[in-house]
Design an enzyme around this catalytic site. Structure first.
Site, mmCIF file in Angstrom:
data_model
loop_
_atom_site.group_PDB
_atom_site.id
_atom_site.type_symbol
_atom_site.label_atom_id
_atom_site.label_comp_id
_atom_site.label_asym_id
_atom_site.label_seq_id
_atom_site.Cartn_x
_atom_site.Cartn_y
_atom_site.Cartn_z
ATOM 1 N N ASN A 11 -0.448 -7.484 -14.094
ATOM 2 C CA ASN A 11 -0.065 -6.072 -14.093
ATOM 3 C C ASN A 11 0.921 -5.868 -12.941
ATOM 4 O O ASN A 11 0.517 -5.893 -11.784
ATOM 5 C CB ASN A 11 -1.331 -5.213 -13.907
ATOM 6 N N LYS A 13 2.463 -3.245 -12.190
ATOM 7 C CA LYS A 13 2.409 -1.870 -11.658
ATOM 8 C C LYS A 13 3.832 -1.342 -11.473
ATOM 9 O O LYS A 13 4.695 -1.666 -12.290
ATOM 10 C CB LYS A 13 1.572 -1.837 -10.373
ATOM 11 N N HIS A 95 -6.561 2.313 -16.294
ATOM 12 C CA HIS A 95 -6.557 1.668 -14.972
ATOM 13 C C HIS A 95 -6.971 2.687 -13.918
ATOM 14 O O HIS A 95 -6.641 3.882 -14.027
ATOM 15 C CB HIS A 95 -5.157 1.124 -14.672
ATOM 16 N N GLU A 97 -5.873 3.322 -11.114
ATOM 17 C CA GLU A 97 -4.750 4.041 -10.495
ATOM 18 C C GLU A 97 -4.288 5.194 -11.388
ATOM 19 O O GLU A 97 -3.877 6.243 -10.894
ATOM 20 C CB GLU A 97 -3.614 3.057 -10.183
ATOM 21 N N GLU A 165 -12.555 -3.885 -12.930
ATOM 22 C CA GLU A 165 -11.792 -3.871 -11.693
ATOM 23 C C GLU A 165 -12.445 -2.915 -10.696
ATOM 24 O O GLU A 165 -12.218 -1.691 -10.767
ATOM 25 C CB GLU A 165 -10.355 -3.395 -11.962
ATOM 26 N N GLY A 171 -6.068 -4.640 -4.491
ATOM 27 C CA GLY A 171 -5.040 -4.657 -3.460
ATOM 28 C C GLY A 171 -5.565 -4.699 -2.045
ATOM 29 O O GLY A 171 -4.814 -4.475 -1.093
ATOM 30 N N SER A 211 -7.819 -8.297 -6.402
ATOM 31 C CA SER A 211 -7.554 -9.311 -5.374
ATOM 32 C C SER A 211 -7.781 -10.746 -5.858
ATOM 33 O O SER A 211 -8.210 -11.596 -5.075
ATOM 34 C CB SER A 211 -8.376 -9.023 -4.112
HETATM 35 P P1 13P Z 1 -4.570 -6.734 -7.194
HETATM 36 O O1 13P Z 1 -4.647 -8.094 -7.879
HETATM 37 O O2 13P Z 1 -3.264 -6.508 -6.503
HETATM 38 O O3 13P Z 1 -5.767 -6.475 -6.357
HETATM 39 O O4 13P Z 1 -4.589 -5.635 -8.384
HETATM 40 C C1 13P Z 1 -5.550 -5.728 -9.364
HETATM 41 C C2 13P Z 1 -5.214 -4.748 -10.423
HETATM 42 O O5 13P Z 1 -5.317 -3.555 -10.222
HETATM 43 C C3 13P Z 1 -4.740 -5.261 -11.713
HETATM 44 O O6 13P Z 1 -4.689 -4.266 -12.681
#
Ligand code: 13P
Length: 252
Positions: A11, A13, A95, A97, A165, A171, A211
């Site tokens: 992803n 983002k 997601h 976010e 997740e 992150g 992560s």
């Molecule tokens: P990270 O791998 O940067 O922690 O992000 C995970 C994520 O949100 C994938 O959708």
């Protein structure tokens, strides 16, 4: 035991311009014939070009969200059919976010999933608890509620993937213990079997996200009911994503 093809999903983002498509070329060179599904979900601006680059099927592409409506007056939004038209195979929905930044609720995610499936896309439905929810010992209740509310009825092991997740692991460099990951993945599997029956429940892939890096991928992929990963930061560079694909291909 039911066979589930592993999946390494990236992803991107809100990261990446044309120049970063060179990472995709490198990835395709390194993994011309992967033993697992490899999926990249770039920003919408790169979807069409990336899909053209990966048309041979070694890497699939996906969107990061779609609208609840099939089309219409929604300035700045993207319809599921447009993602499909741009070459996407999948779309990530729900997601954390999006849930946080755009106040998406479970029923929005469920409506989006229905529209996406109608458009011929496969869906990756995300769930995950916040740190406060984990500390209050509410993780399984939260996950159960998100799954019940976000997944429409007409899913199969073919057209849906679930991604767990934990919000606090995204992150941050923090990951749950392997036991904690296993507990949630086993729970998700049981929920899917209970609602959809053993056929769909056992054939649906469940990805871990938060992560994931080359350094922790092998141990995460050894956890029961972990069928792959949804990777953020470490999917942006072929040099970081490639060893995660290697680890997945080498896993049980
Ligand atoms: P990270 O791998 O940067 O922690 O992000 C995970 C994520 O949100 C994938 O959708």
């Amino acid at each position: 035991m039911t066979y589930r093809k592993k999946m390494a999903a990236g992803n991107w983002k809100m990261n990446g311009h044309w120049a970063e498509l060179s990472e995709v070329s490198t990835l395709l060179e390194r993994h011309p014939n992967p033993a697992c599904d490899v999926l990249l979900c770039p920003p919408a601006t790169l979807l069409s070009r990336m899909s053209d680059m990966t048309v041979d099927g070694a890497v699939m592409t996906g969107g990061q969200d779609c609208h609840t409506d099939e089309n219409g007056a929604h300035t700045g939004d993207i319809a599921a059919s447009m993602l499909a038209d741009a070459g996407a195979d999948y779309v990530i929905l729900g997601h954390s976010e999006r849930r946080a930044d755009h106040t998406e609720e479970d029923d929005d995610v469920r409506t989006k999933a229905k529209v996406a499936l109608n458009a011929g896309l496969k869906v990756i439905i995300c769930c995950g608890e916040t740190l406060a929810e984990r500390e209050a010992a509410n993780t399984l209740d939260i996950i159960g509620g998100q799954l019940a509310g976000s997944i429409p009825d007409n899913v199969t092991g073919e057209n849906m993937v679930v991604a767990y997740e934990p919000v606090w692991a995204i992150g941050t460099g923090k990951i749950p213990t392997l036991d904690q990951i296993g507990e949630v993945h086993d729970f998700i599997r049981a929920q899917l079997e209970r609602r959809f029956g053993e056929g769909v429940g056992r054939s649906t892939r469940i990805l871990y996200g938060g992560s994931v890096k080359a350094g922790n991928a092998t141990e995460i992929f050894a956890v029961s009911n972990v069928d792959g990963a949804l990777v953020g930061g470490a999917s942006l560079k072929a040099g970081d994503f490639s060893p995660i694909i290697d680890a997945l291909e080498a896993s049980k």
